[in-house]
Design a protein around this motif. Structure first.
Motif, PDB file in Angstrom:
ATOM      1  N   SER A 275       1.007  -1.090   0.043  1.00 11.05           N
ATOM      2  CA  SER A 275       0.116   0.067  -0.064  1.00 11.05           C
ATOM      3  C   SER A 275       0.806   1.260   0.045  1.00 11.05           C
ATOM      4  N   ALA A 276       0.192   2.463  -0.545  1.00 10.72           N
ATOM      5  CA  ALA A 276       0.914   3.683  -0.336  1.00 10.72           C
ATOM      6  C   ALA A 276       1.291   4.027   1.113  1.00 10.72           C
ATOM      7  N   LEU A 277       2.012   4.745   1.497  1.00 12.05           N
ATOM      8  CA  LEU A 277       2.458   5.175   2.703  1.00 12.05           C
ATOM      9  C   LEU A 277       2.541   6.551   2.779  1.00 12.05           C
ATOM     10  N   THR A 278       2.075   7.272   3.574  1.00 12.89           N
ATOM     11  CA  THR A 278       2.097   8.824   3.697  1.00 12.89           C
ATOM     12  C   THR A 278       2.638   9.144   5.087  1.00 12.89           C
ATOM     13  N   GLY A 279       3.157  10.155   4.929  1.00  9.00           N
ATOM     14  CA  GLY A 279       4.030  10.817   5.992  1.00  9.00           C
ATOM     15  C   GLY A 279       4.642  11.967   6.168  1.00  9.00           C
ATOM     16  N   THR A 280       6.157  12.021   6.485  1.00  8.32           N
ATOM     17  CA  THR A 280       6.949  13.301   6.581  1.00  8.32           C
ATOM     18  C   THR A 280       8.354  12.954   6.635  1.00  8.32           C
ATOM     19  N   ALA A 281       9.338  13.636   5.657  1.00  8.47           N
ATOM     20  CA  ALA A 281      10.639  13.538   5.540  1.00  8.47           C
ATOM     21  C   ALA A 281      11.014  14.546   6.193  1.00  8.47           C
ATOM     22  N   TYR A 282      12.058  14.049   7.498  1.00 10.20           N
ATOM     23  CA  TYR A 282      12.666  15.420   8.036  1.00 10.20           C
ATOM     24  C   TYR A 282      14.365  15.348   7.688  1.00 10.20           C
ATOM     25  N   LEU A 283      14.698  16.504   7.940  1.00  7.99           N
ATOM     26  CA  LEU A 283      16.058  16.833   7.577  1.00  7.99           C
ATOM     27  C   LEU A 283      16.893  16.998   9.099  1.00  7.99           C
ATOM     28  N   ALA A 284      17.800  16.248   9.292  1.00  7.16           N
ATOM     29  CA  ALA A 284      18.623  16.430  10.369  1.00  7.16           C
ATOM     30  C   ALA A 284      20.205  17.038   9.998  1.00  7.16           C
ATOM     31  N   SER A 285      20.528  17.806  11.027  1.00 11.83           N
ATOM     32  CA  SER A 285      21.620  18.482  10.783  1.00 11.83           C
ATOM     33  C   SER A 285      22.440  18.793  12.042  1.00 11.83           C
ATOM     34  N   PRO A 286      23.847  19.023  12.438  1.00  9.64           N
ATOM     35  CA  PRO A 286      24.376  19.430  13.688  1.00  9.64           C
ATOM     36  C   PRO A 286      23.850  20.349  14.278  1.00  9.64           C
ATOM     37  N   TYR A 287      23.755  20.685  15.490  1.00  9.34           N
ATOM     38  CA  TYR A 287      23.372  21.975  16.151  1.00  9.34           C
ATOM     39  C   TYR A 287      24.205  23.170  15.703  1.00  9.34           C
ATOM     40  N   GLY A 288      23.447  24.267  15.365  1.00  9.25           N
ATOM     41  CA  GLY A 288      24.085  25.484  14.870  1.00  9.25           C
ATOM     42  C   GLY A 288      23.988  25.731  13.256  1.00  9.25           C
ATOM     43  N   THR A 289      23.429  24.518  12.851  1.00  5.45           N
ATOM     44  CA  THR A 289      23.388  24.876  11.312  1.00  5.45           C
ATOM     45  C   THR A 289      22.022  24.444  10.885  1.00  5.45           C
ATOM     46  N   TRP A 290      20.947  24.588  11.699  1.00  4.42           N
ATOM     47  CA  TRP A 290      19.713  24.403  11.300  1.00  4.42           C
ATOM     48  C   TRP A 290      19.119  25.355  10.413  1.00  4.42           C
ATOM     49  N   ARG A 291      19.529  26.573  10.620  1.00  2.00           N
ATOM     50  CA  ARG A 291      19.078  27.705   9.464  1.00  2.00           C
ATOM     51  C   ARG A 291      19.816  27.506   8.048  1.00  2.00           C
ATOM     52  N   THR A 292      20.803  26.802   8.149  1.00  2.99           N
ATOM     53  CA  THR A 292      21.433  26.737   6.687  1.00  2.99           C
ATOM     54  C   THR A 292      20.841  25.619   6.025  1.00  2.99           C
ATOM     55  N   ALA A 293      19.733  24.958   6.334  1.00  2.00           N
ATOM     56  CA  ALA A 293      19.094  23.765   5.563  1.00  2.00           C
ATOM     57  C   ALA A 293      17.930  23.725   5.722  1.00  2.00           C
ATOM     58  N   GLY A 294      16.926  23.361   4.841  1.00  3.40           N
ATOM     59  CA  GLY A 294      15.509  23.131   5.007  1.00  3.40           C
ATOM     60  C   GLY A 294      15.070  22.874   3.587  1.00  3.40           C
ATOM     61  N   PRO A 295      13.691  22.641   3.711  1.00  8.77           N
ATOM     62  CA  PRO A 295      12.868  22.812   4.848  1.00  8.77           C
ATOM     63  C   PRO A 295      13.251  21.580   5.865  1.00  8.77           C
ATOM     64  N   ALA A 296      12.595  21.859   7.271  1.00 10.48           N
ATOM     65  CA  ALA A 296      12.852  21.099   8.323  1.00 10.48           C
ATOM     66  C   ALA A 296      12.052  19.566   7.933  1.00 10.48           C
ATOM     67  N   ALA A 297      10.849  19.757   7.478  1.00 13.04           N
ATOM     68  CA  ALA A 297      10.227  18.895   7.156  1.00 13.04           C
ATOM     69  C   ALA A 297       9.386  19.100   5.980  1.00 13.04           C
ATOM     70  N   GLN A 298       8.711  18.078   5.193  1.00 11.22           N
ATOM     71  CA  GLN A 298       8.040  17.946   4.051  1.00 11.22           C
ATOM     72  C   GLN A 298       7.141  16.820   3.855  1.00 11.22           C
ATOM     73  N   PRO A 299       5.908  17.070   3.269  1.00  8.10           N
ATOM     74  CA  PRO A 299       5.019  15.718   3.266  1.00  8.10           C
ATOM     75  C   PRO A 299       5.723  14.758   2.423  1.00  8.10           C
ATOM     76  N   LEU A 300       5.349  13.516   2.667  1.00  4.97           N
ATOM     77  CA  LEU A 300       5.983  12.140   1.741  1.00  4.97           C
ATOM     78  C   LEU A 300       5.063  11.348   1.599  1.00  4.97           C
ATOM     79  N   CYS A 301       4.736  10.704   0.236  1.00  6.58           N
ATOM     80  CA  CYS A 301       4.032   9.790  -0.212  1.00  6.58           C
ATOM     81  C   CYS A 301       4.886   8.835  -0.843  1.00  6.58           C
ATOM     82  N   VAL A 302       4.929   7.664  -0.404  1.00  7.27           N
ATOM     83  CA  VAL A 302       5.906   6.470  -0.931  1.00  7.27           C
ATOM     84  C   VAL A 302       4.786   5.292  -1.506  1.00  7.27           C
ATOM     85  N   ARG A 303       5.036   5.304  -2.700  1.00  5.68           N
ATOM     86  CA  ARG A 303       4.011   4.297  -3.198  1.00  5.68           C
ATOM     87  C   ARG A 303       4.791   3.115  -3.738  1.00  5.68           C
TER      88      ARG A 303
END
Length: 203
Positions: free
Chosen positions: A128-156
């Motif tokens: 079945s298709a899965l729905t959820g969220t993809a999260y980006l992790a990075s070291p403390y202090g670098t969060w503002r340099t990468a994004g988005p922090a999370a985005q919707p995800l659909c895995v068929r």
């Protein structure tokens, strides 16, 4: 639960927490060809109350081996909530799983510039298709340099998703090697991708 072509029995439990109360409309969304005993129910819950409703699902006789999701949606005055019943048809890959793979082990970017990191998120043995969220992790202090922090995800089941995230180190970023990683969470399943090296060059 495991099902070998016979009806699968489960119980749907709905609870009102705290002062929340009111009508609840339950909807069952089963895979094509599957037959739930009911598809829609409406009930009234008092504050702090709960209800248990039996649910029987008859799989499609030709259902492929692996895990199939029967989704249960609850529409309430507080919003819509969802849970999923996993029904396993024997013979599929064991264990069925969600996975995350990097598309490229590293990226290079200069301070003030931008680059994207990409991953592939797929499943093995989940029909079945899965729905959820993809999260980006990075070291403390670098969060503002990468994004988005999370985005919707659909895995068929037949087509992995390919989310991407932007890396944009500010001009003041010191040259060096950093890292990011992607976590996927879908219907109670969690998978972590490998670290992706981020090489920040001299400005």
């Amino acid at each position: 639960m495991t099902c070998r072509g016979t009806p699968a029995d489960a119980t749907v439990t709905v609870a009102a927490h705290g002062a929340a109360a009111g009508p609840v409309t339950l909807e069952i969304r089963a895979p094509d060809g599957w037959r739930p005993a009911w598809t829609r129910r409406t009930l009234e819950l008092p504050p702090g109350g709960h209800a248990r409703i039996p649910l029987t699902v008859l799989p499609d006789p030709g259902a492929a081996p692996g895990e199939h999701l029967v989704r249960v949606l609850a529409a309430t005055p507080e919003g819509e909530f969802e849970d999923a019943l996993t029904v396993t048809v024997p013979g599929g890959p064991v264990p069925a799983r969600l996975w995350v793979r990097a598309i490229g082990p590293a990226v290079t970017v200069a301070p003030g510039a931008r680059v994207r990191v990409r991953v592939r998120v797929g499943s093995t043995g989940i029909r079945s298709a899965l729905t959820g969220t993809a999260y980006l992790a990075s070291p403390y202090g670098t969060w503002r340099t990468a994004g988005p922090a999370a985005q919707p995800l659909c895995v068929r089941p037949d087509r992995p998703a390919e989310p991407s995230f932007e890396i944009a180190p500010p001009l003041t970023t010191a040259p060096g090697r950093y890292w990011v990683a992607v976590k996927a969470a879908c219907q109670g399943r969690i998978a972590y991708g490998p670290p992706i090296a981020v090489h920040v060059t001299e400005g």
